[in-house]
Write a protein that holds these residues in place. Structure first.
Motif, PDB file in Angstrom:
ATOM      1  N   LEU A  80     -21.402 -10.003 -22.055  1.00  0.00           N
ATOM      2  CA  LEU A  80     -22.312  -9.746 -20.947  1.00  0.00           C
ATOM      3  C   LEU A  80     -23.547  -8.998 -21.431  1.00  0.00           C
ATOM      4  O   LEU A  80     -23.474  -8.179 -22.354  1.00  0.00           O
ATOM      5  N   TRP A  81     -24.672  -9.286 -20.799  1.00  0.00           N
ATOM      6  CA  TRP A  81     -25.857  -8.452 -21.026  1.00  0.00           C
ATOM      7  C   TRP A  81     -26.665  -8.345 -19.745  1.00  0.00           C
ATOM      8  O   TRP A  81     -26.612  -9.225 -18.876  1.00  0.00           O
ATOM      9  N   HIS A  82     -27.403  -7.249 -19.662  1.00  0.00           N
ATOM     10  CA  HIS A  82     -28.179  -6.935 -18.467  1.00  0.00           C
ATOM     11  C   HIS A  82     -29.296  -5.984 -18.897  1.00  0.00           C
ATOM     12  O   HIS A  82     -29.247  -5.407 -19.989  1.00  0.00           O
ATOM     13  N   SER A  88     -22.525  -6.157 -14.044  1.00  0.00           N
ATOM     14  CA  SER A  88     -21.993  -6.384 -15.390  1.00  0.00           C
ATOM     15  C   SER A  88     -21.062  -5.259 -15.819  1.00  0.00           C
ATOM     16  O   SER A  88     -20.021  -5.502 -16.457  1.00  0.00           O
ATOM     17  N   ILE A  89     -21.414  -4.034 -15.471  1.00  0.00           N
ATOM     18  CA  ILE A  89     -20.569  -2.899 -15.839  1.00  0.00           C
ATOM     19  C   ILE A  89     -19.191  -3.025 -15.202  1.00  0.00           C
ATOM     20  O   ILE A  89     -18.159  -2.842 -15.866  1.00  0.00           O
ATOM     21  N   ALA A 122     -17.116  -5.846 -16.884  1.00  0.00           N
ATOM     22  CA  ALA A 122     -16.669  -5.463 -18.218  1.00  0.00           C
ATOM     23  C   ALA A 122     -15.523  -4.463 -18.137  1.00  0.00           C
ATOM     24  O   ALA A 122     -14.537  -4.561 -18.884  1.00  0.00           O
ATOM     25  N   ALA A 152     -14.083  -7.850 -24.010  1.00  0.00           N
ATOM     26  CA  ALA A 152     -15.371  -7.903 -23.329  1.00  0.00           C
ATOM     27  C   ALA A 152     -16.381  -7.143 -24.166  1.00  0.00           C
ATOM     28  O   ALA A 152     -16.064  -6.098 -24.746  1.00  0.00           O
ATOM     29  N   GLU A 153     -17.582  -7.666 -24.229  1.00  0.00           N
ATOM     30  CA  GLU A 153     -18.681  -7.003 -24.932  1.00  0.00           C
ATOM     31  C   GLU A 153     -19.867  -6.948 -23.998  1.00  0.00           C
ATOM     32  O   GLU A 153     -20.280  -7.976 -23.444  1.00  0.00           O
ATOM     33  N   LEU A 154     -20.409  -5.754 -23.786  1.00  0.00           N
ATOM     34  CA  LEU A 154     -21.499  -5.545 -22.835  1.00  0.00           C
ATOM     35  C   LEU A 154     -22.677  -4.893 -23.530  1.00  0.00           C
ATOM     36  O   LEU A 154     -22.522  -3.869 -24.200  1.00  0.00           O
ATOM     37  N   HIS A 155     -23.866  -5.483 -23.350  1.00  0.00           N
ATOM     38  CA  HIS A 155     -25.103  -4.917 -23.874  1.00  0.00           C
ATOM     39  C   HIS A 155     -26.051  -4.653 -22.711  1.00  0.00           C
ATOM     40  O   HIS A 155     -26.303  -5.549 -21.895  1.00  0.00           O
ATOM     41  N   ILE A 156     -26.548  -3.422 -22.651  1.00  0.00           N
ATOM     42  CA  ILE A 156     -27.494  -3.040 -21.610  1.00  0.00           C
ATOM     43  C   ILE A 156     -28.809  -2.644 -22.275  1.00  0.00           C
ATOM     44  O   ILE A 156     -28.849  -1.685 -23.064  1.00  0.00           O
TER      45      ILE A 156
END
Length: 249
Positions: A178-180, A192-193, A196, A206-210
């Protein structure tokens, strides 16, 4: 190569267009669902994204799913058919049948999460989802009302919880990248948070980029009208490439 999936509904057809890597070989697939609030499909979130993922070493496709006035379950049926058709024709396409990812922007991200959580059959279940500033939660403080209203025009708001993916995700939900952007005012970063964190609580990768700044709809970082302004966002395809490669794509 473009394939029609399903019948014509309200003068709309669903198609999937394949962008196969020129070097051939068996590769993982990334199926792109453009955003547009379930009312239209954004061109800058379609072919350019598929072409980018081919450049990064994958096969790719764009699914043009049916939107307003078509409503649920039509978009979900289109997404399921896109995954299922790709898997059933994996050998002729040169696709690894167990490495099919769905990638969606905004409402297209909601659709990618929907087919990930409501695949209907093993053949239609993606092996990973890539969720880009995606509509994911129906919580009042996070909801993108336009997307939910277009998808579920006859449903009361209390029914939206059935399509709120942080609440629906379970042990069968596939891993997600995920990204946002933190300043996205179109679809809030909490979508997205929450997703995740839901996957983390289920022990699903899960991988999240903000990213700190940027408006909604940046796509590859080159949304028309914003060229050169948020170049840090352009790193997400390479980060996603590593995420997929680590999992065998």
């Amino acid at each position: 190569m473009k394939i029609q999936l399903g019948e014509i509904i309200q003068d709309q057809i669903c198609t999937i267009e394949y962008f196969l890597h020129p070097d051939g070989g068996e590769r993982g697939m990334v199926i792109v669902f453009p955003g547009g609030g379930y009312a239209m499909l954004a061109a800058h979130e379609a072919e350019p994204v598929a072409e980018k993922f081919v450049e990064l070493g994958f096969h790719a496709a764009v699914c043009r799913y049916r939107v307003k006035p078509a409503a649920f379950p039509t978009p979900l049926e289109d997404a399921r058919n896109a995954v299922k058709y790709t898997r059933e024709h994996a050998a002729e396409l040169g696709v690894k049948p167990d490495k099919i990812a769905v990638l969606g922007f905004s409402a297209g991200g909601h659709l990618a999460a929907m087919v990930s959580n409501m695949p209907g059959s093993p053949e239609a279940r993606p092996d990973a989802s890539i969720l880009c500033y995606a509509v994911l939660s129906s919580k009042p403080e996070l909801i993108h009302s336009g997307s939910y209203g277009n998808l579920l025009p006859e449903a009361p708001a209390e029914e939206y919880i059935k399509f709120s993916w942080p609440d629906v995700a379970d042990k069968n939900t596939p891993p997600a990248f995920l990204w946002h952007t933190l300043t996205d005012s179109g679809v809030l970063v909490g979508n997205s948070i929450e997703y995740a964190l839901a996957l983390k609580n289920l022990d699903i990768d899960a991988e999240l980029h903000i990213y700190p700044k940027g408006p909604h709809g940046l796509s590859l970082g080159n949304r028309p009208g914003y060229e050169g302004q948020f170049d840090e966002v352009k790193s997400w395809p390479q980060l996603c490439q590593r995420f997929l490669a680590d999992r065998g794509w």
